[in-house]
Design an enzyme around this catalytic site. Structure first.
Site, PDB file in Angstrom:
ATOM      1  N   ARG A  81       0.580  -1.220   0.091  1.00  0.00           N
ATOM      2  CA  ARG A  81      -0.013   0.028   0.041  1.00  0.00           C
ATOM      3  C   ARG A  81       1.023   1.288   0.022  1.00  0.00           C
ATOM      4  O   ARG A  81       1.491   1.583   0.971  1.00  0.00           O
ATOM      5  CB  ARG A  81      -0.992  -0.020   1.273  1.00  0.00           C
ATOM      6  CG  ARG A  81      -1.849   1.180   1.464  1.00  0.00           C
ATOM      7  CD  ARG A  81      -2.834   1.264   0.118  1.00  0.00           C
ATOM      8  NE  ARG A  81      -3.786   0.209   0.392  1.00  0.00           N
ATOM      9  CZ  ARG A  81      -4.800  -0.032  -0.552  1.00  0.00           C
ATOM     10  NH1 ARG A  81      -5.035   0.731  -1.341  1.00  0.00           N
ATOM     11  NH2 ARG A  81      -5.573  -1.039  -0.198  1.00  0.00           N
ATOM     12  N   ARG A 105       1.672  -6.246  -9.908  1.00  0.00           N
ATOM     13  CA  ARG A 105       2.159  -5.798  -8.808  1.00  0.00           C
ATOM     14  C   ARG A 105       2.473  -6.637  -7.639  1.00  0.00           C
ATOM     15  O   ARG A 105       2.973  -6.361  -6.651  1.00  0.00           O
ATOM     16  CB  ARG A 105       1.289  -4.747  -8.398  1.00  0.00           C
ATOM     17  CG  ARG A 105      -0.232  -5.320  -8.032  1.00  0.00           C
ATOM     18  CD  ARG A 105      -1.192  -4.264  -7.713  1.00  0.00           C
ATOM     19  NE  ARG A 105      -2.462  -4.778  -7.325  1.00  0.00           N
ATOM     20  CZ  ARG A 105      -3.374  -4.209  -6.574  1.00  0.00           C
ATOM     21  NH1 ARG A 105      -3.158  -3.076  -6.007  1.00  0.00           N
ATOM     22  NH2 ARG A 105      -4.521  -4.564  -6.399  1.00  0.00           N
ATOM     23  N   HIS A 175       0.496   3.779 -10.677  1.00  0.00           N
ATOM     24  CA  HIS A 175      -0.565   4.068  -9.426  1.00  0.00           C
ATOM     25  C   HIS A 175       0.218   4.892  -8.362  1.00  0.00           C
ATOM     26  O   HIS A 175       0.199   4.235  -7.271  1.00  0.00           O
ATOM     27  CB  HIS A 175      -1.141   2.644  -9.234  1.00  0.00           C
ATOM     28  CG  HIS A 175      -2.549   2.760  -8.123  1.00  0.00           C
ATOM     29  ND1 HIS A 175      -2.551   3.692  -7.419  1.00  0.00           N
ATOM     30  CD2 HIS A 175      -3.507   2.117  -8.120  1.00  0.00           C
ATOM     31  CE1 HIS A 175      -3.672   3.622  -6.786  1.00  0.00           C
ATOM     32  NE2 HIS A 175      -4.404   2.373  -7.164  1.00  0.00           N
ATOM     33  N   ASP A 220     -12.793   9.114  -7.056  1.00  0.00           N
ATOM     34  CA  ASP A 220     -12.281   8.273  -8.053  1.00  0.00           C
ATOM     35  C   ASP A 220     -12.696   8.547  -9.541  1.00  0.00           C
ATOM     36  O   ASP A 220     -13.786   8.238 -10.062  1.00  0.00           O
ATOM     37  CB  ASP A 220     -12.839   6.872  -7.399  1.00  0.00           C
ATOM     38  CG  ASP A 220     -12.119   5.710  -8.231  1.00  0.00           C
ATOM     39  OD1 ASP A 220     -11.161   6.095  -9.025  1.00  0.00           O
ATOM     40  OD2 ASP A 220     -12.598   4.555  -7.703  1.00  0.00           O
ATOM     41  N   GLU A 275      -2.564   9.014 -10.981  1.00  0.00           N
ATOM     42  CA  GLU A 275      -2.142   7.995 -11.693  1.00  0.00           C
ATOM     43  C   GLU A 275      -2.265   8.223 -13.129  1.00  0.00           C
ATOM     44  O   GLU A 275      -3.011   8.451 -13.620  1.00  0.00           O
ATOM     45  CB  GLU A 275      -2.959   6.812 -11.371  1.00  0.00           C
ATOM     46  CG  GLU A 275      -3.121   6.554  -9.899  1.00  0.00           C
ATOM     47  CD  GLU A 275      -4.299   5.561  -9.720  1.00  0.00           C
ATOM     48  OE1 GLU A 275      -4.501   4.723 -10.446  1.00  0.00           O
ATOM     49  OE2 GLU A 275      -5.136   5.747  -8.761  1.00  0.00           O
TER      50      GLU A 275
END
Length: 301
Positions: A81, A105, A175, A220, A275
């Site tokens: 994270r 990832r 990201h 978002d 991002e």
């Protein structure tokens, strides 16, 4: 997981580059994951070999541009994270219920080369190829490569070579979690006039960005066909983001961070994700043999 000593021969002649364990650097349980520490006169960085994941970048004399959650878990197979996760070969949720943001990832990448450049920057090459776990999720032959250049700026150059024999849908994103003193006081420029898809609550409504963006609640947004450059202004100064990708995603969970164990109830105030990538309407289809190449550079503005 490879042992730390497995990388010694690649690093022996490169000043300022070493392998450390996540447990040693961040106090994670057990040995954790192997991390590459890069230090030169221009800047420093820390990179997890799992996911080819940047977890820290500091230009010389400056604070870290990246946010790493104090609750971040360095566990094999689990995404970290914070920092810069690489989302590919798909972004977001998958219609067949496969892991969100692709598999890259959470996979161990190979460290292929490390070198000091004539200008004092440090350059690393990493790669990912199919294995049994990956092939179960994405049954296509491929080569993903990432070149990381650390100096006063940080540059990530991603190449995806589709080596299969049928066309495949493809999307990707850097990201990036940017560290900010307080997200409500951060201002994001460089998105004015572009169309964004607001996905909060699954709405997927389309709007035009009017003026600079300040995050004031759960956010978002997927911005389409964006300019090459954005900037984030905070009380600490401004960060410049420069990329040849076509999309930008701005994300902060706000109070929904309570539902994300490795963010925590108030962690959302210390970061904003801006991002860069090619997602949603800007996603691609790769033809057999096609190579996708995109890059992103972060610097102090």
């Amino acid at each position: 997981m490879q042992t730390l000593s497995a990388f010694d021969s690649r690093l022996a002649d490169v000043a300022g580059v070493s392998i450390r364990s996540a447990g040693e650097l961040y106090g994670s349980d057990g040995e954790g994951l192997p991390l590459v520490v890069i230090e030169n006169a221009l800047g420093s960085a820390v990179l997890a070999l799992q996911g080819a994941h940047l977890v820290s970048f500091r230009p010389a004399g400056a604070e870290d541009l990246l946010w790493l959650s104090p609750k971040a878990v360095f566990t094999p197979g689990k995404a970290i994270r914070g920092g810069i996760p690489l989302c590919l070969p798909w972004f977001g949720g998958h219609p067949e219920g496969k892991p969100a943001h692709g598999f890259a990832r959470a996979q161990p990448w190979t460290l292929d080369a490390v070198r000091t450049l004539p200008d004092g920057k440090t350059e690393l090459d990493l790669s990912l190829t199919p294995n049994a776990a990956v092939s179960a999720l994405w049954p296509h032959d491929f080569l993903f490569e990432l070149r990381v250049t650390v100096g006063r700026e940080l540059t990530l150059a991603l190449t995806a070579h589709h080596r299969g024999d049928t066309p495949v849908p493809f999307s990707s994103a850097f990201h990036t979690y940017f560290s900010v003193p307080d997200v409500v006081l951060a201002t994001i420029d460089g998105l004015q006039g572009t169309t964004y898809i607001d996905t909060v609550g699954g709405a997927h409504t389309r709007h035009t960005q009017l003026g600079a963006l300040q995050v004031a609640g759960p956010t978002d947004r997927v911005y389409l066909d964006v300019p090459a450059v954005q900037s984030i202004a905070t009380a600490r100064g401004a960060i410049r983001i420069d990329s040849d990708t076509r999309s930008a995603v701005v994300w902060n969970p706000w109070e929904y961070a309570n539902n994300v164990p490795d963010v925590g109830s108030d962690g959302y105030r210390r970061f904003v994700c801006v991002e860069r990538g090619d997602v949603f309407d800007n996603a691609l289809q790769l033809a057999p043999g096609e190579r996708y190449h995109r890059s992103m550079t972060l610097s102090l503005a």
